[in-house]
Write a protein that holds these residues in place. Structure first.
Motif, mmCIF file in Angstrom:
data_model
loop_
_atom_site.group_PDB
_atom_site.id
_atom_site.type_symbol
_atom_site.label_atom_id
_atom_site.label_comp_id
_atom_site.label_asym_id
_atom_site.label_seq_id
_atom_site.Cartn_x
_atom_site.Cartn_y
_atom_site.Cartn_z
ATOM 1 N N ASP A 140 2.630 -28.293 60.423
ATOM 2 C CA ASP A 140 1.672 -28.286 61.486
ATOM 3 C C ASP A 140 2.524 -28.101 62.865
ATOM 4 O OD1 ASP A 140 -0.055 -28.477 59.487
ATOM 5 O OD2 ASP A 140 -0.254 -30.697 59.785
ATOM 6 N N ASP A 141 3.578 -28.749 63.224
ATOM 7 C CA ASP A 141 4.090 -28.613 64.383
ATOM 8 C C ASP A 141 4.806 -26.811 64.769
ATOM 9 O OD1 ASP A 141 3.563 -31.185 65.218
ATOM 10 O OD2 ASP A 141 5.689 -31.738 64.713
ATOM 11 N N GLN A 142 5.290 -26.509 63.473
ATOM 12 C CA GLN A 142 5.554 -25.162 63.568
ATOM 13 C C GLN A 142 4.623 -24.079 63.964
ATOM 14 O OE1 GLN A 142 7.676 -24.948 59.919
ATOM 15 N NE2 GLN A 142 9.931 -25.347 60.987
ATOM 16 N N LEU A 143 3.556 -24.268 63.304
ATOM 17 C CA LEU A 143 2.486 -23.483 63.343
ATOM 18 C C LEU A 143 1.836 -23.561 64.839
ATOM 19 C CD1 LEU A 143 0.387 -23.933 59.938
ATOM 20 C CD2 LEU A 143 1.652 -21.573 60.747
ATOM 21 N N PHE A 144 1.808 -24.676 65.033
ATOM 22 C CA PHE A 144 1.157 -25.121 66.651
ATOM 23 C C PHE A 144 1.925 -24.111 67.693
ATOM 24 C CE2 PHE A 144 1.026 -27.330 70.672
ATOM 25 C CZ PHE A 144 -0.109 -27.293 71.132
ATOM 26 N N SER A 145 3.488 -24.419 67.456
ATOM 27 C CA SER A 145 4.307 -23.509 68.508
ATOM 28 C C SER A 145 4.143 -22.091 68.272
ATOM 29 C CB SER A 145 5.706 -23.694 68.230
ATOM 30 O OG SER A 145 5.998 -25.149 68.156
ATOM 31 N N LEU A 146 3.823 -21.496 67.318
ATOM 32 C CA LEU A 146 3.465 -20.033 67.224
ATOM 33 C C LEU A 146 2.337 -19.540 67.241
ATOM 34 C CD1 LEU A 146 5.712 -19.610 63.666
ATOM 35 C CD2 LEU A 146 6.541 -19.129 66.398
ATOM 36 N N THR A 147 1.335 -20.384 67.551
ATOM 37 C CA THR A 147 -0.260 -19.904 67.450
ATOM 38 C C THR A 147 -0.354 -18.953 68.405
ATOM 39 O OG1 THR A 147 -0.928 -22.329 66.749
ATOM 40 C CG2 THR A 147 -2.530 -20.655 67.958
ATOM 41 N N ASN A 148 0.102 -19.167 69.557
ATOM 42 C CA ASN A 148 -0.429 -18.079 70.658
ATOM 43 C C ASN A 148 0.251 -16.807 70.377
ATOM 44 O OD1 ASN A 148 -1.708 -19.819 72.246
ATOM 45 N ND2 ASN A 148 0.144 -20.537 73.366
#
Length: 320
Positions: free
Chosen positions: A303-311
């Motif tokens: 989840d943290d990795q996805l949040f970092s890449l969302t933008n």
């Protein structure tokens, strides 16, 4: 036998003339055409004609031989191919374009390990890669990409390791165009050698990417400080390009280490160019090749990795 002696005589004559003319032409590159005398201009024309001869000869010979036959000038390729690569710095764009096409043909020509020609050609590329011309250094890399792919089952582990070392060395080249070409070459090499090489290189590239960038102070900058700042940017860019190459090596797959590499690259999106441009290109290519299977692949991210890449990953238009 007589034909072989004739070919040897011709190659020897071409080599001698090339060795005489090429250094003279290189030394005159900084001169304007008005400063050059008539004799010097004639020598440049002779070199151009000589390059045409080598290109025409190899273009007519190399494509006609498959794996069942030996190219009649195979034993001379370690001498002729460097001339061909060096011709890519020719100011005449048509001649440089012909040299590039001919280099691809020469790289695709079947070479045999038993007679040592393949190893000699690879050794010659190491020498050519030390050229003071960045166009020549850059031209070595696509040649190596093709010859390594074409002969991957014939190249010895030692030679493959030397090729890897050369590509990594050029990844830190002072010229950004050479570094970018080296990144593409590393991606090809990883595809050929497999994930073991990717894991081997991951640590080095990560370390380079962590090189701190130096901030320019106010007022006049000392030359040594400017050089240090440029070197730091160059090293960091080499690391970013290396990590981007590892991602590019798996256009339709997602190894377990890739999510972490993507997150690391995302941290450099605000860095100065050419790093910012490299990040934008790397993520744009990643999205292009992975978007169809993204719903399944994103399960490999935390989840943290996805949040970092969302933008980055949620806005493919950013990369157009």
């Amino acid at each position: 036998e007589h034909a072989g002696e004739t070919v040897h005589m011709v190659v020897s004559a071409v080599t001698r003339e090339w060795a005489r003319l090429a250094p003279l032409s290189t030394g005159r590159k900084k001169q304007s055409s008005e400063e050059a005398g008539e004799d010097e201009k004639e020598e440049d024309r002779r070199l151009k004609r000589l390059r045409h001869t080598v290109i025409s000869w190899l273009s007519a010979t190399c494509p006609d031989y498959d794996t069942l036959h030996c190219c009649p000038i195979e034993s001379h390729l370690p001498v002729l191919v460097p001339m061909l690569i060096q011709a890519l710095e020719e100011s005449d764009p048509d001649l440089a374009w012909q040299a590039q096409g001919c280099a691809e043909l020469a790289a695709n020509t079947p070479l045999h390990r038993a007679n040592g020609v393949l190893s000699k050609v690879l050794e010659a590329m190491h020498t050519v890669a030390q050229s003071s011309s960045w166009q020549v250094r850059s031209a070595v890399l696509p040649f190596l990409q093709v010859i390594v792919y074409r002969h991957q089952f014939l190249i010895s582990p030692e030679s493959m390791r030397e090729i890897q070392g050369l590509m990594i060395e050029l990844l830190s080249d002072s010229q950004v165009e050479v570094r970018e070409m080296a990144s593409s070459s590393v991606a090809v090499l990883v595809r050929i050698c497999g994930e073991s090489l990717a894991l081997e290189l991951l640590g080095s590239f990560t370390g380079w990417s962590q090189e701190p960038l130096l901030v320019r102070g106010s007022g006049d900058e000392d030359p040594s400080a400017a050089a240090a700042r440029s070197k730091a940017l160059q090293t960091r860019h080499a690391g970013v390009l290396g990590l981007a190459a590892l991602i590019a090596a798996y256009p339709y797959d997602m190894p377990s280490w890739m999510p972490g590499v993507l997150v690391r690259l995302a941290k450099f999106v605000s860095d100065p160019n050419p790093i910012r441009t490299t990040i934008k290109k790397a993520f744009g290519e990643f999205w292009r090749t992975h978007q169809d299977t993204w719903p399944m692949l994103k399960e490999k991210f935390t989840d943290d990795q996805l949040f970092s890449l969302t933008n980055l990953l949620a806005s493919p238009a950013y990369f157009s």
